[in-house]
Design a protein around this motif. Sequence first.
Motif, PDB file in Angstrom:
ATOM      1  N   MET A   1      30.366  47.120  51.634  1.00 17.45           N
ATOM      2  CA  MET A   1      31.587  47.836  51.962  1.00 17.45           C
ATOM      3  C   MET A   1      32.757  47.200  51.213  1.00 17.45           C
ATOM      4  SD  MET A   1      33.336  48.446  55.648  1.00 17.45           S
ATOM      5  CE  MET A   1      32.631  50.023  55.990  1.00 17.45           C
ATOM      6  N   ILE A   2      33.623  48.030  50.663  1.00 17.36           N
ATOM      7  CA  ILE A   2      34.768  47.552  49.889  1.00 17.36           C
ATOM      8  C   ILE A   2      35.963  47.368  50.812  1.00 17.36           C
ATOM      9  CG2 ILE A   2      36.322  48.081  47.992  1.00 17.36           C
ATOM     10  CD1 ILE A   2      34.067  49.785  46.814  1.00 17.36           C
ATOM     11  N   ASN A   3      36.532  46.168  50.774  1.00 16.80           N
ATOM     12  CA  ASN A   3      37.690  45.825  51.578  1.00 16.80           C
ATOM     13  C   ASN A   3      38.904  45.789  50.655  1.00 16.80           C
ATOM     14  OD1 ASN A   3      39.698  44.492  53.018  1.00 16.80           O
ATOM     15  ND2 ASN A   3      38.257  43.179  54.076  1.00 16.80           N
ATOM     16  N   ASP A   4      39.995  46.453  51.008  1.00 15.32           N
ATOM     17  CA  ASP A   4      41.173  46.573  50.144  1.00 15.32           C
ATOM     18  C   ASP A   4      41.846  45.251  49.803  1.00 15.32           C
ATOM     19  OD1 ASP A   4      40.900  49.270  49.911  1.00 15.32           O
ATOM     20  OD2 ASP A   4      42.355  49.755  51.464  1.00 15.32           O
ATOM     21  N   THR A   5      41.621  44.213  50.556  1.00 11.78           N
ATOM     22  CA  THR A   5      42.340  42.961  50.331  1.00 11.78           C
ATOM     23  C   THR A   5      41.488  41.903  49.641  1.00 11.78           C
ATOM     24  OG1 THR A   5      41.714  42.148  52.514  1.00 11.78           O
ATOM     25  CG2 THR A   5      43.803  43.340  52.336  1.00 11.78           C
ATOM     26  N   GLU A   6      40.328  42.267  49.159  1.00 10.25           N
ATOM     27  CA  GLU A   6      39.428  41.263  48.628  1.00 10.25           C
ATOM     28  C   GLU A   6      39.377  41.230  47.118  1.00 10.25           C
ATOM     29  OE1 GLU A   6      35.808  40.215  50.222  1.00 10.25           O
ATOM     30  OE2 GLU A   6      36.215  41.029  52.196  1.00 10.25           O
ATOM     31  N   LEU A   7      39.093  40.029  46.628  1.00 11.83           N
ATOM     32  CA  LEU A   7      38.719  39.823  45.240  1.00 11.83           C
ATOM     33  C   LEU A   7      37.245  39.466  45.275  1.00 11.83           C
ATOM     34  CD1 LEU A   7      41.690  37.612  43.982  1.00 11.83           C
ATOM     35  CD2 LEU A   7      41.269  40.014  43.462  1.00 11.83           C
ATOM     36  N   THR A  11      28.855  37.975  41.465  1.00  9.21           N
ATOM     37  CA  THR A  11      27.637  38.039  42.283  1.00  9.21           C
ATOM     38  C   THR A  11      27.792  39.016  43.440  1.00  9.21           C
ATOM     39  OG1 THR A  11      28.352  36.071  43.488  1.00  9.21           O
ATOM     40  CG2 THR A  11      26.796  35.741  41.681  1.00  9.21           C
ATOM     41  N   ASP A  12      28.990  39.113  44.004  1.00  4.25           N
ATOM     42  CA  ASP A  12      29.232  40.089  45.080  1.00  4.25           C
ATOM     43  C   ASP A  12      29.118  41.515  44.548  1.00  4.25           C
ATOM     44  OD1 ASP A  12      29.843  37.997  46.851  1.00  4.25           O
ATOM     45  OD2 ASP A  12      31.974  38.059  46.317  1.00  4.25           O
ATOM     46  N   VAL A  13      29.687  41.758  43.366  1.00  2.84           N
ATOM     47  CA  VAL A  13      29.653  43.091  42.761  1.00  2.84           C
ATOM     48  C   VAL A  13      28.217  43.452  42.389  1.00  2.84           C
ATOM     49  CG1 VAL A  13      30.482  44.482  40.808  1.00  2.84           C
ATOM     50  CG2 VAL A  13      32.046  42.952  42.013  1.00  2.84           C
ATOM     51  N   MET A  14      27.463  42.475  41.912  1.00  3.19           N
ATOM     52  CA  MET A  14      26.052  42.714  41.607  1.00  3.19           C
ATOM     53  C   MET A  14      25.330  43.234  42.848  1.00  3.19           C
ATOM     54  SD  MET A  14      25.249  39.252  39.420  1.00  3.19           S
ATOM     55  CE  MET A  14      23.500  39.331  39.775  1.00  3.19           C
ATOM     56  N   THR A  45      38.846  43.173  41.489  1.00  3.50           N
ATOM     57  CA  THR A  45      39.634  43.634  42.624  1.00  3.50           C
ATOM     58  C   THR A  45      38.951  44.824  43.288  1.00  3.50           C
ATOM     59  OG1 THR A  45      40.941  45.184  41.337  1.00  3.50           O
ATOM     60  CG2 THR A  45      41.787  42.921  41.494  1.00  3.50           C
ATOM     61  N   SER A  46      39.293  45.056  44.524  1.00  6.02           N
ATOM     62  CA  SER A  46      38.734  46.204  45.234  1.00  6.02           C
ATOM     63  C   SER A  46      39.160  47.510  44.563  1.00  6.02           C
ATOM     64  CB  SER A  46      39.148  46.180  46.704  1.00  6.02           C
ATOM     65  OG  SER A  46      40.549  46.096  46.825  1.00  6.02           O
ATOM     66  N   ALA A  47      40.390  47.553  44.030  1.00  6.20           N
ATOM     67  CA  ALA A  47      40.859  48.758  43.336  1.00  6.20           C
ATOM     68  C   ALA A  47      40.047  49.000  42.070  1.00  6.20           C
ATOM     69  CB  ALA A  47      42.342  48.628  42.992  1.00  6.20           C
ATOM     70  N   ALA A  48      39.749  47.940  41.320  1.00  6.65           N
ATOM     71  CA  ALA A  48      38.950  48.077  40.099  1.00  6.65           C
ATOM     72  C   ALA A  48      37.541  48.553  40.435  1.00  6.65           C
ATOM     73  CB  ALA A  48      38.904  46.752  39.346  1.00  6.65           C
ATOM     74  N   LEU A  49      37.012  48.073  41.530  1.00 11.89           N
ATOM     75  CA  LEU A  49      35.672  48.485  41.957  1.00 11.89           C
ATOM     76  C   LEU A  49      35.660  49.967  42.350  1.00 11.89           C
ATOM     77  CD1 LEU A  49      32.868  47.392  42.291  1.00 11.89           C
ATOM     78  CD2 LEU A  49      33.513  46.519  44.522  1.00 11.89           C
TER      79      LEU A  49
END
Length: 63
Positions: A1-7, A11-14, A45-49
């Motif tokens: 789940m994507i959280n708006d405040t996270e970087l 490895t997380d994106v993978m 960033t969550s926005a980039a994701l």
Amino acid sequence: MINDTELYRVTDVMRLLKMSRTVIYEQLRSGRLRSVYQGRARRITSAALRDYIALLERESEAA
């Protein structure tokens, strides 16, 4: 789940996108997936994701 405040770490994106490290770095190098640096560490960033996922959706609709 994507959280708006996270970087996210690579490895997380993978894990979130179920893609290999090689594919993630290819997407970063090509500019399709954006990142920022926090010190020496690359973060996504969550926005980039969200933007990357939207790009994938647009590409699949066009195909």
